[in-house]
Enzyme design. Structure first.
Site, PDB file in Angstrom:
ATOM      1  CG  ASP A  12      38.513  30.182  53.465  1.00 12.26           C
ATOM      2  OD1 ASP A  12      38.058  29.874  53.032  1.00 12.26           O
ATOM      3  OD2 ASP A  12      38.382  30.234  54.456  1.00 12.26           O
ATOM      4  CG  HIS A  40      39.624  25.872  45.765  1.00 11.64           C
ATOM      5  ND1 HIS A  40      40.768  26.555  46.838  1.00 11.64           N
ATOM      6  CD2 HIS A  40      39.769  25.158  45.296  1.00 11.64           C
ATOM      7  CE1 HIS A  40      41.332  25.691  46.881  1.00 11.64           C
ATOM      8  NE2 HIS A  40      40.624  24.761  46.384  1.00 11.64           N
TER       9      HIS A  40
HETATM   10  P1  GDP Z   1      40.911  29.096  48.592  1.00 15.98           P
HETATM   11  O1  GDP Z   1      40.215  28.445  49.388  1.00 15.98           O
HETATM   12  O2  GDP Z   1      42.067  29.538  49.275  1.00 15.98           O
HETATM   13  O3  GDP Z   1      40.653  29.055  47.581  1.00 15.98           O
HETATM   14  O4  GDP Z   1      39.822  30.806  49.117  1.00 15.98           O
HETATM   15  P2  GDP Z   1      38.822  31.483  48.933  1.00 15.98           P
HETATM   16  O5  GDP Z   1      38.149  31.302  47.483  1.00 15.98           O
HETATM   17  O6  GDP Z   1      37.558  30.724  49.546  1.00 15.98           O
HETATM   18  O7  GDP Z   1      39.015  32.860  49.587  1.00 15.98           O
HETATM   19  C1  GDP Z   1      39.766  33.690  48.684  1.00 15.98           C
HETATM   20  C2  GDP Z   1      38.210  35.058  48.989  1.00 15.98           C
HETATM   21  O8  GDP Z   1      39.159  35.803  48.258  1.00 15.98           O
HETATM   22  C3  GDP Z   1      37.021  34.783  47.015  1.00 15.98           C
HETATM   23  O9  GDP Z   1      36.262  35.373  47.414  1.00 15.98           O
HETATM   24  C4  GDP Z   1      38.207  35.535  45.681  1.00 15.98           C
HETATM   25  O10 GDP Z   1      37.562  35.246  44.814  1.00 15.98           O
HETATM   26  C5  GDP Z   1      38.976  36.265  46.368  1.00 15.98           C
HETATM   27  N1  GDP Z   1      40.720  36.627  46.581  1.00 15.98           N
HETATM   28  C6  GDP Z   1      41.336  36.300  46.019  1.00 15.98           C
HETATM   29  N2  GDP Z   1      42.741  37.014  45.791  1.00 15.98           N
HETATM   30  C7  GDP Z   1      42.366  38.406  46.127  1.00 15.98           C
HETATM   31  C8  GDP Z   1      42.192  39.539  45.714  1.00 15.98           C
HETATM   32  O11 GDP Z   1      43.890  40.157  45.867  1.00 15.98           O
HETATM   33  N3  GDP Z   1      41.845  40.500  46.253  1.00 15.98           N
HETATM   34  C9  GDP Z   1      40.695  40.891  46.400  1.00 15.98           C
HETATM   35  N4  GDP Z   1      39.671  41.663  46.842  1.00 15.98           N
HETATM   36  N5  GDP Z   1      40.072  39.708  47.238  1.00 15.98           N
HETATM   37  C10 GDP Z   1      40.389  38.045  46.199  1.00 15.98           C
END
Ligand code: GDP
Length: 427
Positions: A12, A40
């Site tokens: 995440d 994701h």
């Molecule tokens: P992954 O499994 O590594 O792809 O991560 P997730 O999608 O589960 O969690 C990352 C969360 O953070 C998601 O809800 C994204 O939309 C959000 N996100 C990613 N980068 C950023 C950022 O720079 N700022 C903010 N506020 N949210 C972000």
């Protein structure tokens, strides 16, 4: 050129967003491990999506999305996901599925549920997607490759009959549940065949040619270093390697072709499920960070479970980046910390009175207490900023402090959930 996008921590970290962003200049995006047990979250012009099996580059019409042999392939879930995005107006993606990928069988999901039920409080906090039973069978050599769907009926039925002897012994005597039949399993596999047949190919041959033609290829990891079965917080890990090195195996490409490893680190920590998490925080402090985190709170993309929250952990991240073979760190979700007056950063672990910055094995990790250094916050919204120099001084100090602690270059800073919220930094 092949680039891997992987996580330094518990997952995440925002790998989906970074992959989606880098996919703009890529030809092929491959999932190489894991299954539909984690998700994701991606926000782009089509809307907001939670992807579980499809690679995060699936939203462009110039990309090919590949499910590599290392993935635990849940065919109905894959096809529901494809339908889900097409229904929201995304053009039908070009998808290839490795003929060597193995399939999550319906009984894998059941075994996950039954085992969690049996273990009750002592469970591993599984997402019950069948991933652990799937990988157990793969390595016990009783799994089913996609290619076997195209075998003749009798051979496939003979294999099913052999495999379900073991399954039925457990179902009957350990779990006291209904038994499997050869015809039942065969009928399900034939449904899977119909769903997948148009997409199956020899992925490693396809990639061999793509590399020769100089295509840009992204390997997309699931979860992060802490969840690697060898190098993570065993046994509270996932069942397939989360490291970039495994990308070579799970996609079927030469290891020396992975030229760039973008390791995604989140500006604070979060984790789902049980397991060691030294810089974890609790109570109101955690609730506030969880509520403000990510793009709408830190809740699991697959399960909706509230994530455990913590401060940035330099010990875990330095180790996590090292194991990935990091060439670039993408530092994400930094915008979320703008509300804090002061930001604690875990810079060491105190184990039996001795402070270390080396990440220990699980037995010693259980005793670790976080050693914090507290940095001043920047108290403003940094979304929309495009140049590193325009970030507030305390924000740059936070980034540079962490960069020094972990020892890997932070070349991308993500200051918002959408594709364009990114600051590149030349190092
Ligand atoms: P992954 O499994 O590594 O792809 O991560 P997730 O999608 O589960 O969690 C990352 C969360 O953070 C998601 O809800 C994204 O939309 C959000 N996100 C990613 N980068 C950023 C950022 O720079 N700022 C903010 N506020 N949210 C972000």
């Amino acid at each position: 050129m092949v680039t891997a996008v992987v996580g330094a921590n518990w997952g995440d970290e925002g790998k989906g967003k970074i992959t989606d962003m880098l996919a703009e200049n890529s030809d092929i995006i491959i999932r190489f491990q894991g299954g539909a047990n984690a998700g994701h979250t991606i926000i782009n012009d089509y809307g907001k999506f939670a992807l579980h099996t499809l690679p995060s580059g699936v939203f462009y019409d110039h990309t090919t999305s590949i499910i590599g042999n290392g993935v635990a392939l849940d065919i109905p879930k894959l096809f529901n996901e494809v339908k889900g995005i097409v229904d929201k107006g995304v053009p039908m993606p070009k998808i290839l599925v490795s003929d060597r990928a193995q399939m999550v069988m319906p009984y894998h999901v059941l075994f996950d549920e039954y085992e969690e039920e049996r273990l009750k409080g002592a469970s591993f906090g599984s997402t019950k997607s069948g991933i652990a039973p799937f990988y157990s069978d793969k390595y016990a050599k009783i799994g089913f490759q996609v290619s076997e769907l195209f075998d003749d009926e009798q051979s496939l039925k003979d294999k099913i009959a052999r495999v379900i002897v073991q399954k039925n012994a457990l179902l009957e005597h350990l779990y006291h549940k209904p038994l499997l039949t050869v015809d039942g399993v065969y009928a399900t596999l034939m449904e899977y065949k119909e769903m997948v047949e148009l997409f199956v190919c020899d992925v490693s041959a396809y990639l061999y040619n793509a590399i020769k033609e100089g295509k840009n290829i992204l390997l997309e990891g699931q979860l992060g270093s802490m969840k690697d079965p060898d190098h993570g917080i065993y046994p509270m890990v996932t069942s397939s390697s989360t490291l970039a090195g495994y990308g070579a195996i799970g996609a079927g490409i030469p290891p020396y072709e992975i030229k760039k490893v973008v390791t995604v680190c989140k500006a604070y920590s979060s984790a789902v499920g049980a397991g060691e998490f030294t810089s974890e925080i609790f109570g109101d402090e955690a609730d506030e960070l969880r509520r403000r985190g990510g793009d709408g709170g830190e809740f699991g993309a697959t399960t909706g479970r509230p994530r455990r929250m913590g401060w940035f952990d330099c010990v875990a991240s330095k180790y996590g980046c090292r194991l990935q073979g990091t060439t670039d760190v993408a530092f994400t979700v930094l915008d979320v910390l703008g509300y804090l007056d002061e930001i604690p950063v875990c810079v060491g672990y105190d184990i039996d009175g001795e402070v270390t910055t080396d990440f220990p094995t699980t037995t010693r990790l259980k005793k670790a207490k976080p050693v914090y250094e507290v940095l001043p916050g920047w108290k403003c919204d940094i979304r929309g900023i495009k140049n590193y120099e325009d970030l507030p001084e305390n924000c740059r100090n936070y980034i540079e402090f962490i960069e020094k602690q972990i020892g890997f270059p932070i070349t991308m800073i993500s200051n918002g959930p959408s594709r364009s919220d990114i600051i590149y930094r030349n190092k």
